[in-house]
Design an enzyme around this catalytic site. Structure first.
Site, PDB file in Angstrom:
ATOM      1  N   TYR A 187      10.895  27.614  -2.330  1.00  0.00           N
ATOM      2  CA  TYR A 187      11.347  26.625  -3.293  1.00  0.00           C
ATOM      3  C   TYR A 187      12.709  27.031  -3.847  1.00  0.00           C
ATOM      4  O   TYR A 187      13.101  28.201  -3.798  1.00  0.00           O
ATOM      5  CB  TYR A 187      10.309  26.469  -4.420  1.00  0.00           C
ATOM      6  CG  TYR A 187      10.576  25.297  -5.315  1.00  0.00           C
ATOM      7  CD1 TYR A 187      10.481  24.000  -4.841  1.00  0.00           C
ATOM      8  CD2 TYR A 187      10.926  25.496  -6.641  1.00  0.00           C
ATOM      9  CE1 TYR A 187      10.740  22.930  -5.664  1.00  0.00           C
ATOM     10  CE2 TYR A 187      11.185  24.421  -7.479  1.00  0.00           C
ATOM     11  CZ  TYR A 187      11.092  23.139  -6.985  1.00  0.00           C
ATOM     12  OH  TYR A 187      11.347  22.074  -7.797  1.00  0.00           O
ATOM     13  N   ASN A 189      14.132  27.750  -6.634  1.00  0.00           N
ATOM     14  CA  ASN A 189      14.378  28.812  -7.613  1.00  0.00           C
ATOM     15  C   ASN A 189      13.755  30.154  -7.248  1.00  0.00           C
ATOM     16  O   ASN A 189      13.680  31.037  -8.087  1.00  0.00           O
ATOM     17  CB  ASN A 189      13.897  28.377  -8.999  1.00  0.00           C
ATOM     18  CG  ASN A 189      12.385  28.246  -9.069  1.00  0.00           C
ATOM     19  OD1 ASN A 189      11.698  28.151  -8.064  1.00  0.00           O
ATOM     20  ND2 ASN A 189      11.861  28.210 -10.277  1.00  0.00           N
ATOM     21  N   LYS A 190      13.342  30.333  -6.023  1.00  0.00           N
ATOM     22  CA  LYS A 190      12.695  31.582  -5.614  1.00  0.00           C
ATOM     23  C   LYS A 190      13.721  32.596  -5.121  1.00  0.00           C
ATOM     24  O   LYS A 190      14.813  32.255  -4.657  1.00  0.00           O
ATOM     25  CB  LYS A 190      11.661  31.330  -4.521  1.00  0.00           C
ATOM     26  CG  LYS A 190      10.583  30.346  -4.910  1.00  0.00           C
ATOM     27  CD  LYS A 190       9.868  30.725  -6.178  1.00  0.00           C
ATOM     28  CE  LYS A 190       8.675  29.831  -6.382  1.00  0.00           C
ATOM     29  NZ  LYS A 190       8.407  29.442  -7.726  1.00  0.00           N
ATOM     30  N   THR A 191      13.348  33.859  -5.166  1.00  0.00           N
ATOM     31  CA  THR A 191      14.275  34.930  -4.814  1.00  0.00           C
ATOM     32  C   THR A 191      14.742  34.868  -3.357  1.00  0.00           C
ATOM     33  O   THR A 191      15.888  35.184  -3.057  1.00  0.00           O
ATOM     34  CB  THR A 191      13.645  36.307  -5.091  1.00  0.00           C
ATOM     35  OG1 THR A 191      12.364  36.362  -4.447  1.00  0.00           O
ATOM     36  CG2 THR A 191      13.480  36.566  -6.566  1.00  0.00           C
TER      37      THR A 191
END
Length: 193
Positions: A187, A189-191
């Site tokens: 997604y 906003n994931k690292t």
């Protein structure tokens, strides 16, 4: 000041690859999906990686494959996205909440041991690696497995985090451990993204 949720960066060959996918006629099951699975598995040093549409779907498949169903008790940390618990509830399982370490936000061996002492009926433990930090999987396994509880890792917020080691050196990537399953997210906003 407007802080964006994410920034798309297509300064490399991303648009070229996207065009190849769209022109293949297969949006989700093109050869690129198989390449992603293969390369991800190679990076982690595991035999298989399976791409699904979300970490929620991966968590659902993992706990269902372990036999979670009506009444099955599953330990879920309180610091997580709702999907970690939702997949248990969706299958009719019993959500058993436990605290996390207030400094790291992670499930620790001490917290897990205390939670399993209070709830020895738990059959699945779902540690959540969070904010680029990884739980001590080996220590959690050493507590959970002798008590008959499998581990499904929620690593939506972790890659490319590494498991901690006793000597402080860089451990293996999250996902390379020996849990029943480790689930990731791509997604915005994931690292990893």
């Amino acid at each position: 000041m407007n802080v964006p949720f994410f920034r798309v960066d297509c300064s490399g060959r991303e648009l070229h690859y996207l065009q190849q996918v769209l022109e293949s006629g297969w949006l989700t099951t093109s050869r690129f999906a198989a390449q992603l699975e293969q390369r991800f598995a190679e990076t982690l040093g595991v035999p298989h990686a399976i791409a699904v549409n979300s970490c929620t779907a991966a968590l659902h498949l993992a706990v269902e494959a372990l036999g979670v169903g009506p009444g099955t008790p599953v330990l879920v940390p309180t610091l997580t996205f709702t999907a970690t618990a939702e997949v248990v509830r969706y299958l009719g399982g019993q959500i058993v909440l436990c605290d996390v370490d207030p400094r790291s936000g992670l499930l620790t061996p001490e917290i897990l041991a205390a939670a399993l002492d209070r709830h020895p009926e738990v059959r699945v433990v779902m540690p959540v690696h969070f904010g680029g930090l990884a739980c001590d999987l080996e220590a959690l396994r050493a507590i959970a497995e002798p008590r008959g509880a499998a581990i499904v890792e929620d690593a939506a917020h972790a890659f490319p985090a590494r498991y901690p080691t006793q000597d402080g050196s860089a451990g293996a990537y999250v996902g390379a451990g020996r849990s029943a399953a480790c689930c990731f997210s791509f997604y915005a906003n994931k690292t990893i993204t």
